[in-house]
Design an enzyme around this catalytic site. Structure first.
Site: not given
Length: 570
Positions: A434-435, A477
């Protein structure tokens, strides 16, 4: 009564004194392929020569097309050796193979000096039938003149040609006969084999019908133009039954049209027309097994009806927008033209020529080639449809922005890899990514910049994994990696490598400066004995949540997380 007798006597007297056309040999080389003669159509094949001699003959050339009413035809001409040496001439009758019988009579000074009867149903060891041709040789003394009578008894229609050669040219004519027909049959055989192979690969009925149409056409061409007689000695009544292929050929063409145009499903009116036509032809075909001559008597009319109706159906389908109909009409027009020429020739309306004689064969060949194009074009259309369906399938399994696989594909592929890993007892691990602070990136810099960051990470994930691994974007994301033949430690190293490389790839978030964007990851190994992909994903998600909770920009391993939980509850 007296007047009738006088008129008859005058007629017989004038016929008896009528001189047959003269063919004069003036050199050792003899090669007459067109020469004058006379013909007479007799009502009965048993009429004796003495009676025939008294009849009035009609002047003509040595290539005749007299139609269906001239089943027993006599021709005559005089042959004179104008040289000072003995000559041996060979009279060729190339179309003898399709007759009931052929007879040659040689007369010298009004006396019958030789005769040869060739019964095509009972040839025996006759030396006068050489493959498909009847050949009669005449030895002429210097300045000698003989009169030759030739009787031709056909099954249906009368068409034939005569040639006169010396021995050398006679051998050449025998050796070169049927070359063009052999080429036609060779092309058709190649198409037959190719379409049967297509059927075995595609299981499409139109390939079978087209192959059967080609077989019928090849049989008819080989039979009608003497190739079967030449190669296999098929003559007379036995060979006549194979002319029923003239009926089976349009029948299979109709079945091909029904299959290729799918008339039953989409064009009910045209389908009914084709079905009715097929029933008429099938009825005549069945009748032909009991009376082949009677069935073939109706074949020309049925062929004409078939051509008109199938052409009309093709035009109707073209008007309704079927993409293959225009090609069928184009090929069928050629078939119509050349068959019309042949029918006019068979009915003695057109004279003997190569085109008229071979009209049906040429028409069959041209239409067969066009139908081959239609089959190939249909295959292309089906492949385009299949490619379109494949593209839709790929699009349904692919994330539009990153071109990575989506959640649907991941779920399907994950089960396959899990089954394979269990069967071979190989490790299988998952990584969830996950960003960090991605919402802030979107809010401050816009979604187009956020999309650039996502694509940047997708390219990194694609380059950091193998073809046997599965990389998917689950949404927003969030990304998931399924690593085949990869232990927990190896997966952790891969996750750290990805985290490090992504952090080292500054993103251009605004015009003034570059900003570092980081990611967090959770890693879990699939328990092959008890766990599932879904459970492993939950464990990796829990590890990812722990990484976020501990400050982001890090990798957490699910086993350590679960161990801490177990210790805290102990």
């Amino acid at each position: 009564m007296f007047v009738a007798v006088v008129v008859g006597a005058i007629h017989n007297s004038s016929a008896a004194t009528q001189q047959a056309p003269l063919v004069e040999i003036t050199a050792p080389q003899i090669e007459f392929e067109t020469f004058p003669l006379e013909y007479y159509v007799a009502p009965d094949p048993t009429t004796p020569l003495a009676k025939i001699k008294t009849e009035r003959f009609t002047p003509y050339q040595s290539k005749l097309a007299l139609g269906t009413d001239a089943k027993t035809t006599w021709v005559r001409f005089r042959l004179r050796n104008a040289t000072q040496q003995q000559q041996r001439a060979f009279v060729h009758f190339p179309e003898a193979y399709h007759n009931r019988s052929v007879a040659f009579f040689k007369m010298s000074q009004q006396q019958l000096v030789d005769q040869v009867q060739i019964d095509l149903d009972n040839l025996g060891d006759t030396p006068y039938m050489i493959r498909d041709q009847a050949v009669y040789d005449v030895v002429l003394a210097p300045q000698e003149t003989v009169t030759l009578y030739i009787q031709s008894v056909s099954f249906s229609h009368q068409w034939f040609s005569l040639q006169i050669y010396d021995e050398h040219h006679s051998r050449q004519a025998l050796a070169s006969s049927q070359t063009d027909i052999a080429v036609m049959i060779g092309i058709l055989l190649a198409l037959i084999v190719f379409n049967f192979l297509l059927y075995f690969s595609s299981r499409s009925l139109e390939n079978v019908y087209y192959s059967l149409y080609l077989i019928s056409g090849a049989v008819w061409i080989a039979l009608s133009y003497g190739l079967l007689a030449n190669a296999f000695g098929m003559y007379g009544t036995f060979a006549l039954h194979f002319h029923l292929s003239l009926l089976s050929m349009p029948l299979f063409l109709i079945f091909f049209m029904i299959a290729i145009f799918e008339t039953k499903q989409h064009y009910p009116t045209e389908h009914r027309v084709l079905r009715l036509l097929s029933l008429l032809i099938a009825a005549d075909l069945v009748y032909g097994f009991f009376d082949v001559v009677g069935a073939l008597r109706h074949a020309s009319s049925l062929a004409g009806l078939m051509i008109i109706l199938t052409l009309s159906v093709g035009l109707s389908l073209w008007r309704k927008g079927h993409p293959l109909a225009k090609f069928f009409v184009f090929g069928h027009v050629f078939f119509f033209i050349f068959n019309a020429v042949a029918v006019l020739y068979y009915k003695a309306i057109l004279d003997f020529s190569y085109i008229t004689k071979h009209g049906v064969g040429i028409g069959i060949m041209l239409e067969a080639l066009m139908l081959a194009f239609i089959v190939a074009y249909r295959i292309k259309m089906l492949e385009q449809v299949k490619a379109g369906q494949e593209q839709l399938r790929i699009e349904a399994q692919t994330d539009a922005l990153t071109k990575l696989h989506n959640r649907r594909y991941f779920s399907q592929r994950a089960q396959e890899l899990l089954a394979r890993a269990r069967a071979k007892q190989l490790p299988l691990s998952v990584i969830t990514i996950d960003i960090d602070h991605f919402k802030q990136v979107n809010d401050e810099h816009g979604h187009h910049v956020g999309d650039q960051v996502i694509v940047q990470l997708a390219e990194l994930l694609r380059s950091s994994t193998r073809s046997q691994d599965v990389v998917a974007r689950f949404g927003g994301e969030e990304f998931v990696l399924l690593l085949y033949r990869t232990s927990l430690d190896e997966a952790t190293q891969i996750a750290e490598h990805i985290r490090y490389r992504f952090k080292a790839m500054p993103s251009q978030l605004n015009a003034e400066q570059e900003q570092v964007v980081t990611l967090s990851a959770g890693v879990a190994e699939v328990d092959l004995n008890a766990s599932s992909i879904e459970l492993a994903l939950q464990e990796a998600d829990a590890a990812l949540y722990e990484a976020k909770h501990r400050g982001r920009d890090q990798v957490q391993v699910a086993k350590a997380q679960l161990q801490n939980e177990r210790l805290s509850t102990a």
